[in-house]
Design an enzyme around this catalytic site. Sequence first.
Site, PDB file in Angstrom:
ATOM      1  N   TYR A 150      56.904  42.388  54.317  1.00 24.22           N
ATOM      2  CA  TYR A 150      55.838  43.071  53.562  1.00 24.22           C
ATOM      3  C   TYR A 150      56.410  44.298  52.862  1.00 24.22           C
ATOM      4  O   TYR A 150      56.234  44.478  51.658  1.00 24.22           O
ATOM      5  CB  TYR A 150      54.708  43.468  54.509  1.00 24.22           C
ATOM      6  CG  TYR A 150      53.722  44.464  53.937  1.00 24.22           C
ATOM      7  CD1 TYR A 150      53.889  45.839  54.133  1.00 24.22           C
ATOM      8  CD2 TYR A 150      52.630  44.034  53.201  1.00 24.22           C
ATOM      9  CE1 TYR A 150      52.993  46.755  53.600  1.00 24.22           C
ATOM     10  CE2 TYR A 150      51.720  44.948  52.669  1.00 24.22           C
ATOM     11  CZ  TYR A 150      51.912  46.312  52.878  1.00 24.22           C
ATOM     12  OH  TYR A 150      51.029  47.225  52.341  1.00 24.22           O
TER      13      TYR A 150
HETATM   14  N1  LIG Z   1      43.944  49.380  53.649  1.00 29.97           N
HETATM   15  C1  LIG Z   1      44.888  50.318  53.749  1.00 29.97           C
HETATM   16  O1  LIG Z   1      44.774  51.279  54.548  1.00 29.97           O
HETATM   17  C2  LIG Z   1      46.102  50.260  52.881  1.00 29.97           C
HETATM   18  C3  LIG Z   1      46.149  49.422  51.777  1.00 29.97           C
HETATM   19  N2  LIG Z   1      47.276  49.401  50.997  1.00 29.97           N
HETATM   20  C4  LIG Z   1      47.285  48.534  49.802  1.00 29.97           C
HETATM   21  O2  LIG Z   1      46.082  48.742  49.062  1.00 29.97           O
HETATM   22  C5  LIG Z   1      45.647  47.495  48.487  1.00 29.97           C
HETATM   23  C6  LIG Z   1      44.230  47.201  48.954  1.00 29.97           C
HETATM   24  O3  LIG Z   1      44.223  47.224  50.381  1.00 29.97           O
HETATM   25  P1  LIG Z   1      43.064  46.448  51.193  1.00 29.97           P
HETATM   26  O4  LIG Z   1      41.777  46.608  50.470  1.00 29.97           O
HETATM   27  O5  LIG Z   1      43.177  46.845  52.617  1.00 29.97           O
HETATM   28  O6  LIG Z   1      43.557  44.957  50.995  1.00 29.97           O
HETATM   29  P2  LIG Z   1      43.102  43.610  51.782  1.00 29.97           P
HETATM   30  O7  LIG Z   1      44.050  43.365  52.905  1.00 29.97           O
HETATM   31  O8  LIG Z   1      41.656  43.722  52.055  1.00 29.97           O
HETATM   32  O9  LIG Z   1      43.402  42.505  50.649  1.00 29.97           O
HETATM   33  C7  LIG Z   1      42.971  42.720  49.347  1.00 29.97           C
HETATM   34  C8  LIG Z   1      42.617  41.432  48.728  1.00 29.97           C
HETATM   35  O10 LIG Z   1      43.796  40.659  48.492  1.00 29.97           O
HETATM   36  C9  LIG Z   1      43.355  39.321  48.380  1.00 29.97           C
HETATM   37  N3  LIG Z   1      44.423  38.352  48.618  1.00 29.97           N
HETATM   38  C10 LIG Z   1      45.250  38.284  49.671  1.00 29.97           C
HETATM   39  N4  LIG Z   1      46.073  37.223  49.542  1.00 29.97           N
HETATM   40  C11 LIG Z   1      45.733  36.609  48.378  1.00 29.97           C
HETATM   41  C12 LIG Z   1      46.205  35.456  47.695  1.00 29.97           C
HETATM   42  N5  LIG Z   1      47.194  34.702  48.189  1.00 29.97           N
HETATM   43  N6  LIG Z   1      45.610  35.120  46.520  1.00 29.97           N
HETATM   44  C13 LIG Z   1      44.610  35.872  46.010  1.00 29.97           C
HETATM   45  N7  LIG Z   1      44.123  36.983  46.605  1.00 29.97           N
HETATM   46  C14 LIG Z   1      44.687  37.331  47.778  1.00 29.97           C
HETATM   47  C15 LIG Z   1      42.251  39.143  49.411  1.00 29.97           C
HETATM   48  O11 LIG Z   1      41.348  38.212  48.855  1.00 29.97           O
HETATM   49  P3  LIG Z   1      40.150  37.469  49.631  1.00 29.97           P
HETATM   50  O12 LIG Z   1      39.561  38.491  50.560  1.00 29.97           O
HETATM   51  O13 LIG Z   1      39.259  37.111  48.524  1.00 29.97           O
HETATM   52  O14 LIG Z   1      40.742  36.317  50.365  1.00 29.97           O
HETATM   53  C16 LIG Z   1      41.684  40.556  49.547  1.00 29.97           C
HETATM   54  O15 LIG Z   1      40.396  40.643  49.018  1.00 29.97           O
HETATM   55  C17 LIG Z   1      46.671  46.450  48.928  1.00 29.97           C
HETATM   56  O16 LIG Z   1      47.646  46.257  47.923  1.00 29.97           O
HETATM   57  C18 LIG Z   1      47.302  47.076  50.157  1.00 29.97           C
HETATM   58  O17 LIG Z   1      48.610  46.589  50.416  1.00 29.97           O
HETATM   59  C19 LIG Z   1      48.388  50.149  51.266  1.00 29.97           C
HETATM   60  C20 LIG Z   1      48.390  50.979  52.360  1.00 29.97           C
HETATM   61  C21 LIG Z   1      47.230  51.125  53.217  1.00 29.97           C
HETATM   62  N1  LIG Z   2      46.883  44.216  52.164  1.00 26.54           N
HETATM   63  C1  LIG Z   2      46.844  45.213  53.058  1.00 26.54           C
HETATM   64  N2  LIG Z   2      47.872  46.076  53.129  1.00 26.54           N
HETATM   65  C2  LIG Z   2      47.840  47.078  54.070  1.00 26.54           C
HETATM   66  C3  LIG Z   2      46.751  47.225  54.927  1.00 26.54           C
HETATM   67  C4  LIG Z   2      45.671  46.307  54.804  1.00 26.54           C
HETATM   68  O1  LIG Z   2      44.665  46.389  55.539  1.00 26.54           O
HETATM   69  N3  LIG Z   2      45.761  45.333  53.866  1.00 26.54           N
HETATM   70  N4  LIG Z   2      46.716  48.230  55.848  1.00 26.54           N
HETATM   71  C5  LIG Z   2      47.751  49.056  56.014  1.00 26.54           C
HETATM   72  C6  LIG Z   2      47.648  50.093  57.113  1.00 26.54           C
HETATM   73  O2  LIG Z   2      46.482  50.876  56.919  1.00 26.54           O
HETATM   74  C7  LIG Z   2      48.824  51.046  57.225  1.00 26.54           C
HETATM   75  O3  LIG Z   2      48.933  51.764  56.030  1.00 26.54           O
HETATM   76  C8  LIG Z   2      48.602  52.028  58.366  1.00 26.54           C
HETATM   77  O4  LIG Z   2      48.704  51.392  59.572  1.00 26.54           O
HETATM   78  C9  LIG Z   2      48.980  48.948  55.195  1.00 26.54           C
HETATM   79  N5  LIG Z   2      48.875  47.925  54.178  1.00 26.54           N
END
Ligand SMILES: NC(=O)C1=CN([C@@H]2O[C@H](COP(=O)(O)OP(=O)(O)OC[C@H]3O[C@@H](n4cnc5c(N)ncnc54)[C@H](OP(=O)(O)O)[C@@H]3O)[C@@H](O)[C@H]2O)C=CC1
Ligand SMILES: Nc1nc2c(c(=O)[nH]1)N=C([C@H](O)[C@@H](O)CO)CN2
Length: 238
Positions: A150
């Site tokens: 990742y």
């Molecule tokens: N949440 C956090 O604390 C953090 C988030 N991030 C980054 O921020 C962004 C948003 O995070 P978050 O909202 O938690 O993300 P999620 O883990 O909720 O995923 C976001 C979306 O990605 C879609 N997705 C995953 N795999 C596929 C695929 N193969 N094809 C199409 N769509 C796909 C999912 O679609 P569906 O649900 O429709 O299947 C989901 O709605 C991400 O890039 C993440 O890496 C970075 C650090 C921390």
């Molecule tokens: N696609 C996602 N990426 C990440 C997520 C997630 O929920 N979906 N969450 C994290 C964590 O919050 C991390 O930043 C702290 O443990 C990272 N990326």
Amino acid sequence: MSQAAAPILITGGAQRIGLAMVHHFIARQQPVILTYRTRHQVIDELETQGVTCIHADFDEPDTITKLTTDIRSRTNTLRAIIHNASSWDCEANNPDYATLFDNMMRIHAKVPYLINQALGELLADDDAIGDVIHITDYVVEKGSPKHIAYAASKAALDNLTRSFAAKFASKVKVNSIAPSLIIFNQDDSEQYKAKTLKKSIMGIEPGSKEVINSVEMILNSNYMTGRTIQIDGGRHLR
Ligand SMILES: NC(=O)C1=CN([C@@H]2O[C@H](COP(=O)(O)OP(=O)(O)OC[C@H]3O[C@@H](n4cnc5c(N)ncnc54)[C@H](OP(=O)(O)O)[C@@H]3O)[C@@H](O)[C@H]2O)C=CC1
Ligand SMILES: Nc1nc2c(c(=O)[nH]1)N=C([C@H](O)[C@@H](O)CO)CN2
């Protein structure tokens, strides 16, 4: 009649941070095109509000070609592309490391690369600067022993930011937003939450607004490109 504003394309816009961005933009009458993989109930509501919701499972072959062709049939300009879709998968859940690595690289690097190549010219509108925003991760700078593939794939996305910033200048800016914890997942244990909150010196779960604020800062800039906004609560200071 004034021409409709060019839409913002958000991948993975059907839940969590992506959905928060969608709601933010429609609240200020900014047209949105979102992609979703799972048809969450909210898609029905968004479609009634006039949001263009396009199904796209990036694990499926030909998805990019179908998606970009569909988007070009709907609009000849885009205000911005926000690459948000992501899979936070890990080695502990996937002993098939080759497949895990391919999946991580596909969703976090190959998909943004191909979409930028296919749709980048739609951003170059004579009237306004366009934007590409890559949502990366704090682990780009530190690595992650529990999310090795990742982190590497997000580092690839981080590098694409600089390449596309140079390729698309000066009518299009390309920047990254690198969050650490923004929002927990529903199944996160209290123990995990407590441990995670301690990793930053701010010690909070800030919420999606942090990402939205950074997106708006980038959209309102006419100068910043090839750079990263790090929203990580001071994790590097621990
Ligand atoms: N949440 C956090 O604390 C953090 C988030 N991030 C980054 O921020 C962004 C948003 O995070 P978050 O909202 O938690 O993300 P999620 O883990 O909720 O995923 C976001 C979306 O990605 C879609 N997705 C995953 N795999 C596929 C695929 N193969 N094809 C199409 N769509 C796909 C999912 O679609 P569906 O649900 O429709 O299947 C989901 O709605 C991400 O890039 C993440 O890496 C970075 C650090 C921390
Ligand atoms: N696609 C996602 N990426 C990440 C997520 C997630 O929920 N979906 N969450 C994290 C964590 O919050 C991390 O930043 C702290 O443990 C990272 N990326």
